[in-house]
Scaffold this motif. Structure first.
Motif, PDB file in Angstrom:
ATOM      1  N   THR A  58       0.842  -1.196   0.000  1.00 55.03           N
ATOM      2  CA  THR A  58       0.000   0.000   0.000  1.00 55.03           C
ATOM      3  C   THR A  58       0.876   1.244   0.000  1.00 55.03           C
ATOM      4  O   THR A  58       2.030   1.195   0.412  1.00 55.03           O
ATOM      5  N   SER A  62      -4.507   6.869   6.113  1.00 52.78           N
ATOM      6  CA  SER A  62      -5.431   7.829   6.692  1.00 52.78           C
ATOM      7  C   SER A  62      -4.724   8.458   7.882  1.00 52.78           C
ATOM      8  O   SER A  62      -4.501   7.793   8.898  1.00 52.78           O
ATOM      9  N   GLU A  71      -6.461  11.726   3.893  1.00 54.54           N
ATOM     10  CA  GLU A  71      -5.818  10.613   3.195  1.00 54.54           C
ATOM     11  C   GLU A  71      -4.526  11.123   2.571  1.00 54.54           C
ATOM     12  O   GLU A  71      -4.547  12.033   1.746  1.00 54.54           O
ATOM     13  N   PRO A 111      -1.820  -3.221   9.259  1.00 53.39           N
ATOM     14  CA  PRO A 111      -2.158  -3.371   7.834  1.00 53.39           C
ATOM     15  C   PRO A 111      -2.279  -4.823   7.379  1.00 53.39           C
ATOM     16  O   PRO A 111      -3.076  -5.125   6.495  1.00 53.39           O
ATOM     17  N   GLN A 116      -5.682  -1.758   5.913  1.00 51.52           N
ATOM     18  CA  GLN A 116      -5.589  -0.308   5.758  1.00 51.52           C
ATOM     19  C   GLN A 116      -4.545   0.241   6.718  1.00 51.52           C
ATOM     20  O   GLN A 116      -4.229  -0.386   7.724  1.00 51.52           O
ATOM     21  N   ASN A 118      -3.819   3.294   9.177  1.00 46.84           N
ATOM     22  CA  ASN A 118      -4.246   4.459   9.917  1.00 46.84           C
ATOM     23  C   ASN A 118      -3.035   4.975  10.677  1.00 46.84           C
ATOM     24  O   ASN A 118      -2.279   4.187  11.227  1.00 46.84           O
TER      25      ASN A 118
END
Length: 123
Positions: A58, A62, A71, A111, A116, A118
């Motif tokens: 990735t 965020s 973002e 992750p 994701q 953060n």
């Protein structure tokens, strides 16, 4: 892969014999080691008819700064307390310091478990 559960050794240092065979749910999986790069994900099935989305790679995070969340694009991995080797390999884990377009941020999510990134800005 090593199965989870109590240590095979007693307090005295002696070895414990297994009472039963290893079960499928006791096995762990290899760590995901999310890399910095073009976003790639893998969905894996877990116990209880649920799924996990693993981030294989990735470049988006965020980033929270006080009350608002933005973002931001991840540019580099600056520090990783989990393993100093991860900095050279650009691997993102929870607790890693990453350089983003908003500034330096610490990763607060996992992750490899949630899919994701953060993060919270570090002053």
């Amino acid at each position: 892969m090593q199965d989870q559960g109590p240590s095979p050794r007693k307090r005295t240092g002696g070895r414990r014999r297994r009472q039963n065979k290893r079960k499928k749910h006791q096995l762990g999986r290899l760590p995901t080691e999310t890399q910095l790069g073009e976003p790639r994900f893998r969905v894996i099935e877990t116990r209880g008819n649920t799924k996990k989305t693993r981030a294989l790679a990735t470049n988006v995070a965020s980033v929270a700064d006080g009350g608002d969340t933005v973002e931001a694009e991840i540019e580099d991995v600056v520090e990783n307390p989990a393993n100093p080797n991860y900095v050279r390999r650009n691997i993102i884990t929870k607790g890693a310091l990453v350089e983003t377009s908003e500034g330096t941020a610490r990763v607060t999510s996992r992750p490899g478990q949630t899919g994701q990134v953060n993060a919270v800005l570090v002053e």
